[in-house]
Each structure stands twice: as C-alpha cells, then as structure tokens.
Design a protein around this motif. Sequence first.
Motif, short mmCIF file in Angstrom:
data_model
loop_
_atom_site.label_atom_id
_atom_site.label_comp_id
_atom_site.label_asym_id
_atom_site.label_seq_id
_atom_site.Cartn_x
_atom_site.Cartn_y
_atom_site.Cartn_z
N GLY A 175 -39.00 24.12 -92.37
CA GLY A 175 -38.01 23.12 -92.77
C GLY A 175 -37.57 22.54 -91.32
N ASP A 197 -34.57 19.89 -89.39
CA ASP A 197 -33.26 19.05 -89.61
C ASP A 197 -32.29 19.52 -90.53
N GLY A 198 -31.81 20.69 -90.17
CA GLY A 198 -30.88 21.19 -91.29
C GLY A 198 -29.44 21.25 -90.92
N ASN A 221 -30.14 23.77 -96.05
CA ASN A 221 -29.87 22.18 -95.98
C ASN A 221 -30.91 21.56 -95.13
N TYR A 222 -32.28 22.37 -94.96
CA TYR A 222 -33.21 21.82 -94.21
C TYR A 222 -34.16 20.75 -95.15
N LYS A 223 -34.72 19.83 -94.40
CA LYS A 223 -35.74 19.01 -94.74
C LYS A 223 -37.10 20.04 -94.98
#
Length: 644
Positions: free
Chosen positions: A150, A152-153, A120-122
């Motif tokens: 990535g 902020d996951g 779920n990383y940006k």
Amino acid sequence: MTEMMKPFEQMTDEDYADLGLQSGLEIHQQILTEKKLFCRCPAGHYSTEYDAEILRHMRPTLSELGEYDGTALMEFKTKKEIIYQINRETVCTYEMDDTPPFEINQSALEIAFQIAMLMNYKLVNEIHIARKQYLDGSIPTGFQRTTIVGVDGFIPYKNRNIGLIQLGLEEDSCREVSDIGHRRVYRTDRLGMPLIETVTRPEMHTPQEVADVANILRWLVKSTGFVRTGIGSARQDVNVSIKGGTRIEIKGVHRIPLIPLLIYNEAMRQRSLLLIRDDLRERGITESTFKAETADVTHLMTSTQWDPIRWALQHNEKIACVNLKGYSGILSYPTQTGKVFSKEISDRVRVIACLTRLPNILTSESTEETIGSHVWNRIRKLFSATSQDALVIVWGNEQDLQTAIQEIIIRAREAMIGVPGETRQALADGTNGFERILPGPERMYPDTDLPPLEFPPERVEVLRKNLPPPIWERRTRYRDAGIPNHLIIPIAASPRALFFDRLIEANDLSPKFCARIFFEKIVAWRRCGLPTERLTIAVFSEFFGKIVSDPSLLPNAERILRQFLTSDESLSIIIEAFSPISISHDEILSALVDIDKTEPPKSPQIEANIRYFIGKLMKRFQFRIPAKTVLPIVGEFVKNGRRS
Ligand SMILES: [Zn+2]
C-alpha cells in the motif's frame, strides 16, 4: 562556540520548533504466520542450537554506474568473517543460497493487506517483488525480497492525520549473536520470516509526538491479533533531522519510551556538529587547507602505565598518533549527553577498523588521568605541533591500525561538512552510536524470479469484511462500557481484544470485571513470576464459561486463576474446589465460637470485629460460602456480645 542545548527535561515544543526538528518513523513488525515468506521453513521457531556453521566473506562489486556503494565499501574495509549458525529445522537452501523462492506466503500477504487497510493505505492491485540490497551480512544472499502492498496512507493523531508513505511486506534478517573484532556471528532462524514495514512522513514535530505515533502504530497492528508479540518481534527506526542537518536514521529502537530521549540526543548531536563545522570555517580550515599528519609513536610509549596502552604493548601492538592541525577544542566539544566529538571518531575506529576493545583511542583533550604530560610533550615535539592542534592516539595490530588511522582522518575531515550521512544505532542510555555509512540510493532492483501477482478487488473485499475494528473505534466503545481509563489502551491494543469483545458481547458479564481479570490481574501475576502463558484463550474460555453458568463462583474468580497458575491441578478440579458448599447456620455459629476462643479479635470496635470474623470464616471454609450468607450471622454474633 554558542551555549549548550537545554537539558532534556527543560526542552519545550518551541525549542524543537526553533531547531527545525523533523522526525519520522519506520515500524517493523513480524506478522503471525506458520511459515516463512518465500520458503516453507517454520516461522518463529527460535533456538540457540545449531547443526552447522557457514563462513562467508563479503566482497564489494562495482555498481552499474561504476561506483562502490558506501556501505559495501565500508563492509569490505572491515574484513569481517561472517559466521552463520544454521539449524536444519529452521532454514533451507533458499535462505542460505540462491535456491529460487517459492510463491509468496499467501497468509502473510493477506495480513499485510489487512493491516494496510487499517492504516488507510491505497492498496496496490498487483504485487511486484523487488530485491533490496543488504551488504552487512545480515542476509546471506546479500539481498532481501520485499514488496509494496500500500502507498499513501494515514492514521489520525490529535486533530490531524499523520501521513504514511508506504507499507512493505519483506523478509526478516538474521539475528546477530556477537560482533567482536573481525568476527560477526549470526543465527539464521529468524531469517526470511515475514515482516511488515510502515514508513511515516516526517510530520511529527516533537520527540513526544514521535513516541505517541509509534505507540498508536504498534497498538493498531497488535490489536489485530495478526502479528507476533514478545521480545524482538517489533523494532522501530527513527529518522531525525534539524535545520541545516542531515536526515539520520537511528536503527533498532526496541523500547518506545526511549524514543524522546534518543531524538533529543540526535538533535543535540546534529546541532553540535553544525557548530563545529562553523567553527572550523571560522578557523579557515577548508577541504584544501585541512591537514593531518601521522606517526608511529610506539617508541615514545614504552614506559607508560596507562592500562589500555600497556596491554597493547604487551600484545606487541603498534601505537600511532594522528595530529589534526588546528583542531584544538574540537575533539572535546560535547555532542550528546555525556559524549564528546572524539566519540564519533572512536566509533568509526571500532566499527570499521574492528578495534573493539574500548577505549580504542586517546585524545590530547581527554580530561582523565592517562599517559602523563611529558609523553604528550614528546609527541607534540615529534610533529612540531602547536597548542592549536589536536592529537589522537590509537593502537592495534599493524593492519587494523592502518585502517584506524585512515578512519580517524576521514571522520575528522567530515567535520567540515557538518552531519555526515550515516545510519546510527540506538543505545540503551538514550544516546546513539555510529552503525554504518549510508548505503547508496540504488538499493532496490526488480526480482526476476517471481512474476507479478494480481491481487483482485474481490479478494480485497473479503479481507475487508474480516477486518477487526481499528483501535480508535474500540477505545470509544470501551470508554462507553465503563472500563477504567488506564485499561482502555492495553485492551484495545491487545491481541486478546477480539476474544474479549466476543466474551462481553455474548454473555451477561461485567466488562469491568472481565477487563480486570484479563488485563490487570494477568499483568500483576506475570510480574510476580507466575506462568501466565498458561492462561490461553482455551483456559479463559473454560473459565468464563463456568462463571457464566454459575455466577456464585464470581467472588472467587481471581483466586481460582491464581491457584491454577500456582498448582499443577486442572482448571476444572480447582473450580470444583471453589464451588459453593451449603453450610448450616449452626455450623457457622460453632465455627465463630471456636475462632473467638482460639484466636479472638484484638479490636474493641464492632465493625472491625465483623470484618475480622468474616475473614477468618471465609478462610476456614476456603471461600466456598458466599459472603452475603455469612454477613448477617456474623453481625448478630458480634452484636450479641459474641455469645451463641
Ligand atoms: Zn527455508
């Protein structure tokens, strides 16, 4: 000082909350590519053979701010000779010298993006390569190329999410072969292999939570089938701090089950170091009043029988003593399970002065039988030391001895600040030891050899379509399919999970049966020393293909695979040998009569006898007749009083 911490087993979540424990993880995982990250050398070809050795010395240079990096200075003090063993098959001038990099390995980049998606990383839309400074010699060029894929996951855990700071794609370092005295030897085959690094936020509150999250992250990446498995392919760093302490990174944790004990010991160490600091303050010892004296005590030791010092004298080494004014009781203060503060000093002497033969120091607080009290008295007299002081004896060649004396004083002085910033090394007994002085913060700088690389959304979408389902989805699916609980995680986390999913989806095979063969028997066989690596996806495909087309093989499935592992015959020949044969009622009966004559059952019980005869018959016909054909014949035979 205050009482000791509870034993590990008795620590509760509240105890850790009281300590203010904060802990995070860095997971390093090699990813599965054919080639290295920035050159075209093969990845994952390990060998102990080498064609040449290269010798390097590390030398620190001033940073742009005019300061020496702590690590750089430390490495310089160690005066290490770094030897690289190179094998022409696995390394080129890119890794060893300053040859410019090739373009980044695209398949490594795609795998990193896919793993970032699972976590779920940006995702970034442009790749920027940076250089990260490495001064310990593990990377010959002194820097590692790295890029962030990535930021902020998160991953779900219990009823919350654990935040992930960033996912990096970077080059692996050399493998250390040995580090003795002033000589450190590295193998370069691993150097430059692609590796992902995931960094969590320090959002785990107990040692067990850290181990849980480490497992989830490991399972998650393993389940993709995109990463390497086996020894050394995954390494964890654990960072730990307590209230008032310092964030300490413990490097090189190879086994996740060891994590809780490691964290406990580091929490205890920090707590002890803080207590020691407070104690010293109470004694009135400050930066300005701190006092340490040194003296050569070789002449006072000539008659000592204690082995380490006798050995030193025999080898013409010198012996020195440091008197730490007012430090009585500090050196023997417990810091970790089975360790005391003087271990912190011994570690620095070992790592920085390279006095690697242990024990390398002796303190006046040692409880062991060592050098006799009359020698201590003479040394005390030399310094006019009181019972408030503490003495540290150290020995070695003249040059290393000078470094050692300095390090003893430096570490003793650092006791006044509490927990000094260091990286530490995980040890197999769950404690940790000093590894190196913390590097400065300016370790990253842009790499000008490679231009930024766009990673367009269309490419991301293609990758997203081919993404395996995350582990938590699989877990639910397997539970619903009736797979036994203890196999769910091993399957969901296995790189073979994709094959397993396809297998039970496409065929009318019991998931439970396949799971048992695939994940339970295989482990049992490996433990017996059978060559389970021969059970490749191709072998399994053939095996399950045959089972699907001829379900009568099913009862012999395990025997077939076992025989495949213990013999040199091909799978098809073994399967042929286990294929059912047709045997007439009379043939079975006459076999039963024969068994009864030559090896009659001993039990008087009918049921036991039926089982006995079935077992004997199956063996006699090599399991090639179905049990359900045999059962009624045997039943009749036994109930008729074993007359045909
Ligand atoms: Zn190369």
